[in-house]
Motif scaffolding. Structure first.
Motif, mmCIF file in Angstrom:
data_model
loop_
_atom_site.group_PDB
_atom_site.id
_atom_site.type_symbol
_atom_site.label_atom_id
_atom_site.label_comp_id
_atom_site.label_asym_id
_atom_site.label_seq_id
_atom_site.Cartn_x
_atom_site.Cartn_y
_atom_site.Cartn_z
ATOM 1 N N ALA A 60 0.853 -1.201 0.000
ATOM 2 C CA ALA A 60 0.000 0.000 0.000
ATOM 3 C C ALA A 60 0.881 1.240 0.000
ATOM 4 O O ALA A 60 1.912 1.276 0.675
ATOM 5 N N VAL A 61 0.488 2.225 -0.765
ATOM 6 C CA VAL A 61 1.142 3.549 -0.736
ATOM 7 C C VAL A 61 0.016 4.568 -0.608
ATOM 8 O O VAL A 61 -0.965 4.499 -1.358
ATOM 9 N N THR A 62 0.133 5.483 0.343
ATOM 10 C CA THR A 62 -0.918 6.506 0.491
ATOM 11 C C THR A 62 -0.280 7.884 0.665
ATOM 12 O O THR A 62 0.852 8.007 1.138
ATOM 13 N N VAL A 63 -1.049 8.882 0.280
ATOM 14 C CA VAL A 63 -0.629 10.272 0.486
ATOM 15 C C VAL A 63 -1.718 10.966 1.291
ATOM 16 O O VAL A 63 -2.904 10.802 1.020
ATOM 17 N N CYS A 64 -1.303 11.713 2.269
ATOM 18 C CA CYS A 64 -2.258 12.357 3.169
ATOM 19 C C CYS A 64 -1.813 13.804 3.403
ATOM 20 O O CYS A 64 -0.668 14.160 3.148
ATOM 21 N N THR A 65 -2.747 14.638 3.853
ATOM 22 C CA THR A 65 -2.471 16.066 4.016
ATOM 23 C C THR A 65 -2.546 16.434 5.496
ATOM 24 O O THR A 65 -3.588 16.274 6.123
ATOM 25 N N ARG A 66 -1.457 16.929 6.032
ATOM 26 C CA ARG A 66 -1.495 17.380 7.432
ATOM 27 C C ARG A 66 -2.159 18.757 7.492
ATOM 28 O O ARG A 66 -1.797 19.641 6.704
ATOM 29 N N PRO A 67 -3.068 18.975 8.438
ATOM 30 C CA PRO A 67 -3.699 20.296 8.568
ATOM 31 C C PRO A 67 -2.877 21.179 9.510
ATOM 32 O O PRO A 67 -3.139 21.263 10.707
ATOM 33 N N HIS A 87 -14.664 25.239 17.391
ATOM 34 C CA HIS A 87 -13.711 24.786 16.373
ATOM 35 C C HIS A 87 -12.618 23.955 17.028
ATOM 36 O O HIS A 87 -12.137 24.270 18.120
ATOM 37 N N GLN A 88 -12.221 22.921 16.313
ATOM 38 C CA GLN A 88 -11.247 21.967 16.872
ATOM 39 C C GLN A 88 -10.523 21.362 15.668
ATOM 40 O O GLN A 88 -10.718 20.211 15.301
ATOM 41 N N TYR A 89 -9.654 22.172 15.026
ATOM 42 C CA TYR A 89 -8.955 21.675 13.824
ATOM 43 C C TYR A 89 -7.583 22.336 13.699
ATOM 44 O O TYR A 89 -7.318 23.362 14.320
ATOM 45 N N GLY A 90 -6.757 21.695 12.891
ATOM 46 C CA GLY A 90 -5.440 22.273 12.608
ATOM 47 C C GLY A 90 -4.333 21.663 13.460
ATOM 48 O O GLY A 90 -3.456 22.375 13.954
ATOM 49 N N HIS A 91 -4.339 20.323 13.595
ATOM 50 C CA HIS A 91 -3.392 19.661 14.506
ATOM 51 C C HIS A 91 -2.113 19.182 13.814
ATOM 52 O O HIS A 91 -1.368 18.373 14.383
ATOM 53 N N GLU A 323 -7.711 30.158 5.455
ATOM 54 C CA GLU A 323 -6.435 29.900 4.782
ATOM 55 C C GLU A 323 -5.270 29.794 5.745
ATOM 56 O O GLU A 323 -4.117 29.613 5.336
ATOM 57 N N SER A 324 -5.562 29.878 7.040
ATOM 58 C CA SER A 324 -4.482 29.627 8.004
ATOM 59 C C SER A 324 -4.161 28.130 8.063
ATOM 60 O O SER A 324 -3.150 27.731 8.633
ATOM 61 N N VAL A 325 -5.028 27.295 7.496
ATOM 62 C CA VAL A 325 -4.755 25.849 7.477
ATOM 63 C C VAL A 325 -3.919 25.540 6.238
ATOM 64 O O VAL A 325 -4.381 25.665 5.110
ATOM 65 N N ILE A 326 -2.673 25.153 6.478
ATOM 66 C CA ILE A 326 -1.718 24.917 5.378
ATOM 67 C C ILE A 326 -1.598 23.403 5.153
ATOM 68 O O ILE A 326 -1.362 22.655 6.109
ATOM 69 N N PRO A 327 -1.712 22.970 3.912
ATOM 70 C CA PRO A 327 -1.535 21.536 3.656
ATOM 71 C C PRO A 327 -0.056 21.138 3.683
ATOM 72 O O PRO A 327 0.765 21.773 3.032
ATOM 73 N N VAL A 328 0.263 20.111 4.438
ATOM 74 C CA VAL A 328 1.627 19.562 4.392
ATOM 75 C C VAL A 328 1.493 18.095 3.987
ATOM 76 O O VAL A 328 0.988 17.261 4.741
ATOM 77 N N ARG A 329 1.944 17.852 2.769
ATOM 78 C CA ARG A 329 1.778 16.542 2.158
ATOM 79 C C ARG A 329 2.656 15.506 2.854
ATOM 80 O O ARG A 329 3.758 15.817 3.309
#
Ligand code: FAD
Length: 397
Positions: A60-67, A87-91, A323-329
């Motif tokens: 398995a290979v997966t790609v996910c986005t860190r918030p 609100h409870q996001y951006g961990h 837009e303060s939530v930045i995707p980190v692949r």
């Protein structure tokens, strides 16, 4: 997982070494060296089982986005129409690691509204854990989400207790944030000790070996994340002593063809077993799940609950226009399970992190350009390169 965690682990070596806690893994100690007067000698330590690292064993290979949010997760209440939305996001890279303590913070805000029935929006690591904490606080909980936990981004995480991995930038580590983070990390750590030894081993302690071509106090480079911001390093500063120290090893104490090695115990999450446990516990406690995608927070008005906890992770960026939530692949791969492999690896300077999960040997490599990158296309060449690096550590396998 973040390279700097391992640098800190290495920094704990001196203390451990002076405690005399070294334990040979690959050399066979003589009974007389180990036995105390009046005691039976310890059995010799088991050799480490080699990892069979071949590209054809990747299942398995997966790609996910860190918030990720530079200022840390957003945990606060807001009035939206006639609803209170907590609100409870951006961990960032610490969602699993901080989930229980973070849930306590959000549930406290929900309890302050006086409502006894609440909605949790989202069913990733943060949503399901928040729902469980709310249930334990006596609330009736309905989860509304696009996907349940096994389909969510959280399911694709590495599965290590890394409580300050990409949790905020160094400049945002204010005393107030440090206090919040310490509560979240300590409460979660304590909760995880309660899940040890359960069927399916949702949580386990496993040794990891940190390997290096240069002394630990020298930079190794090549970590694959040099274009990322300076993240706050909180664990070494604020949680000193919460988990056992690492120990330095000499060449007779490990089988790896590298000049420098240390070993430290870490908590790992067997995510499939742990996710099932959380979902089962939620349903058993009377929770219900409702498949629903929200295109705008105005649609919260459709819900019967007046208090909502918004645990949409990276989804919050589109849902709220935040837009303060930045995707980190992040890309991970799993090799066929090898139950006999009970240790992890991190090879400094070689962009390689390995976790001995029950559902396979997880292999992770960072890539330049992962920061602020929402592309979830799999790059198989990166996985194959990481597996090839791993194979170098087991020339005889
Ligand atoms: C490669 C990688 C490795 C990682 N490794 C670790 C690790 O070892 N340890 C660790 O602690 N953390 C790790 N993390 C970080 C961790 O995975 C995240 O912090 C965590 O998954 C965030 O959880 P979440 O519940 O907020 O988000 P998600 O898992 O994304 O869940 C969001 C939920 O909200 C729902 N949703 C979103 N938008 C909407 C909408 N508009 N309407 C309805 N529902 C919606 C989704 O369907 C989902 O159910 C890793 C991350 C990555 C990418």
């Amino acid at each position: 997982m973040h390279r700097r965690h391992f640098l800190r682990s290495a920094g704990a070596l001196a203390a451990a070494a002076s405690s005399g806690a070294l334990l040979a893994q690959t050399s066979t100690p003589t009974p007389s060296a180990n036995a105390l007067p009046g005691q039976l000698p310890f059995a010799p330590a088991r050799p480490l089982a080699p990892i069979i690292a071949r590209a054809d064993r990747v299942v398995a290979v997966t790609v996910c986005t860190r918030p990720f949010r530079a200022q840390g997760p957003r945990i606060e209440a807001e009035r939206i129409g006639r609803r209170t939305v907590v609100h409870q996001y951006g961990h960032g890279g610490s969602g699993w690691s901080l989930s229980w303590g973070s849930a306590q913070q959000a549930v406290r805000l929900a309890l302050a509204t006086g409502e006894t029935e609440i909605a949790v929006i989202g069913c990733g690591a943060i949503g399901i854990t928040t729902a469980r904490v709310a249930q334990d606080a006596g609330l009736k909980v309905r989860i509304y989400a696009k996907e349940t936990l096994p389909m969510s981004r959280s399911f694709m995480a590495t599965g290590q207790w890394t409580p300050d991995s990409r949790i905020c930038t160094a400049e945002h580590a204010t005393p107030a944030f440090e206090a919040l983070w310490t509560q979240m990390a300590s409460a979660s750590f304590q909760q995880y000790q309660r899940f040890l030894g359960l069927p399916g081993d949702p949580i386990e302690w496993r040794n990891s070996y940190v390997l290096s071509d240069v002394p630990f106090n020298q930079p190794a480079g090549g970590g694959g994340e040099d274009d990322e911001p300076d993240y706050a390093e909180l664990e070494s500063k604020l949680l000193h002593g919460i988990r056992p120290h690492g120990v330095p090893l000499d060449a007779s104490q490990h089988p790896f063809p590298v000049p420098y090695a240390s070993r430290y115990p870490g908590l790992i999450f067997n995510i499939s077993a742990y996710a099932k446990m959380l979902m089962d516990d939620f349903l058993q406690a009377g929770g219900t799940f409702h498949a629903r995608e929200f295109e705008s927070p105005r649609q919260f008005a459709d819900l019967r609950e007046k208090t909502l906890i918004n645990c949409t992770g990276y989804g919050a960026r589109a849902l709220l226009g935040d837009e303060s939530v930045i995707p980190v692949r992040g890309q991970t791969a799993r090799l066929l399970p090898q139950p006999e492999v009970d240790y992890g690896l991190y090879w400094r300077g070689h962009n390689l992190n390995v976790v001995p999960r029950r559902d396979g040997i997880l292999v992770q490599a960072q890539q330049p350009g992962d920061y602020n990158n929402a592309d979830t296309t799999i790059d198989r060449a990166v996985t194959d390169a990481a597996v090839a690096q791993l194979a170098k550590l087991f020339p005889a396998a």
